[in-house]
Design an enzyme around this catalytic site. Sequence first.
Site, PDB file in Angstrom:
ATOM      1  N   ARG A 116     -18.315 -24.182 -35.673  1.00  0.00           N
ATOM      2  CA  ARG A 116     -18.995 -24.510 -33.881  1.00  0.00           C
ATOM      3  C   ARG A 116     -18.251 -24.263 -33.370  1.00  0.00           C
ATOM      4  O   ARG A 116     -18.909 -23.092 -32.167  1.00  0.00           O
ATOM      5  CB  ARG A 116     -18.572 -25.762 -33.688  1.00  0.00           C
ATOM      6  N   ASP A 309      -6.929   5.110   6.861  1.00  0.00           N
ATOM      7  CA  ASP A 309      -6.840   5.767   8.609  1.00  0.00           C
ATOM      8  C   ASP A 309      -5.947   4.908   9.576  1.00  0.00           C
ATOM      9  O   ASP A 309      -6.607   3.886   9.311  1.00  0.00           O
ATOM     10  CB  ASP A 309      -8.435   5.425   8.634  1.00  0.00           C
ATOM     11  N   GLY A 393       4.743  10.912  11.973  1.00  0.00           N
ATOM     12  CA  GLY A 393       3.166  11.215  12.817  1.00  0.00           C
ATOM     13  C   GLY A 393       4.621  10.725  14.385  1.00  0.00           C
ATOM     14  O   GLY A 393       5.217  11.213  15.199  1.00  0.00           O
TER      15      GLY A 393
END
Length: 441
Positions: A116, A309, A393
């Site tokens: 099965r 970004d 930055g």
Amino acid sequence: MRPVKITRNYTMYASGSVLIEVGNTKVICTASVEDTVPHFMKGQGKGWISAEYSMLPSATERRNRREVSKGKIDGRSQEIQRLIGRSIRSVVNLEKLGERTIWIDCDVIQADGGTRTASITGAYVALCDALYKLYKSKEIKKMPVENLLAAVSVGIVDGHPRLDICYEEDSNAEVDTNIIMNNKGQFIEIQGTGEQRPFTRDELNKILDLAEKGNRELMRVQRSVLGEVADAVIGCEYNREAIIATGNQHKLDEIRKMTSDINFNILSLKDCGLENIEIVEDGKTFEHNALIKARTISKETGKIAIGDDSGIEVDALGKRPGIYSARYAGENASDKENREKMFRELEGVELENRTASFVCVIAVVFPDGKEILSKGIVEGKIAMEESGTNGFGYDPMFIPEGYDQTFGILSEEVKNSFSHRSRALEIMKVKLQEILEDRTI
């Protein structure tokens, strides 16, 4: 698991047909399409899947009489074919199928336990082949199959749980179970019987762990033999690596650190020989620019690509510099030149009016075109003067909300715990993990 072999297109006429061999158990499974539905389904705009199961008289050591000669289906066959039908229906969107019936036929030609479960595992492959033919011929708009599906037996023999038991083990099993699962780890059906004795919760947990292991092995076999058909069901399987579309070493280092906990390899552009690639960032938003980067690199390499970004938006400057943060003082401007320009433009503006937001958007683009976006924002103010040498930055001039020091002074560990990039990455990691796990067996 016993050795498993699935042979597709085993018969000539059925829309889908396989021979599945699990150890010495062999089952022919076919899927046939009928352009009608049972009377109880008519007018509902949905399809139906029905299964029939039988065993050849010579499938076992002792010949069995054909059921047709008895004039009725025996109880065991009826129970098994109902199990096959409801298991297959559990992974099919019947509305997408339209008013059609898929007939699943499972014929056991050699039985050595697990007929099965082998029937369900093989029938699923036959079904996918039949439906893929409808999909490719544009008779249906989308593949109606939504998950992989497999079934396996687990028995307790001599006090120990055993996976995928053969007939000899099955006939001596103290506990006998059949477990059907999909590729999301969800259970479709659990059949369990104490054949010789009751079983405990601890034993059941061990049985389920073994069943998940076995079913995943079976689904890997299914995926391998189905190829592009499996990709149409759950999507292609992705490699656990991505390329960062940036030449900024600071960003690369930050992203590598923040993704080190998800077993995902991050490659640089240099690693792929793309350090000199030029990407024109002409988008009007952070989202668009991040997607441009990731799409470009994914197209070039055929791999997962991550583009980001980021920038700073200052309220007193009308949200400038925004997407132009890296070139605020002109093309190829240094971080120091960008900061000096901002200080000049904010001259005379009081600290309370120097509110600003650091924004980061991360895009992930997959080789098959799938895309995800995540966004992180940190609110704060622009300091009256630079302080600190950490970060890069605008870090030495940005004071995050809740602090009285700039990112340039705060330690890397503190900054990375809540920065705009870390917040975007945390969202990205959750989405990425979900996609990877959905497609990994």
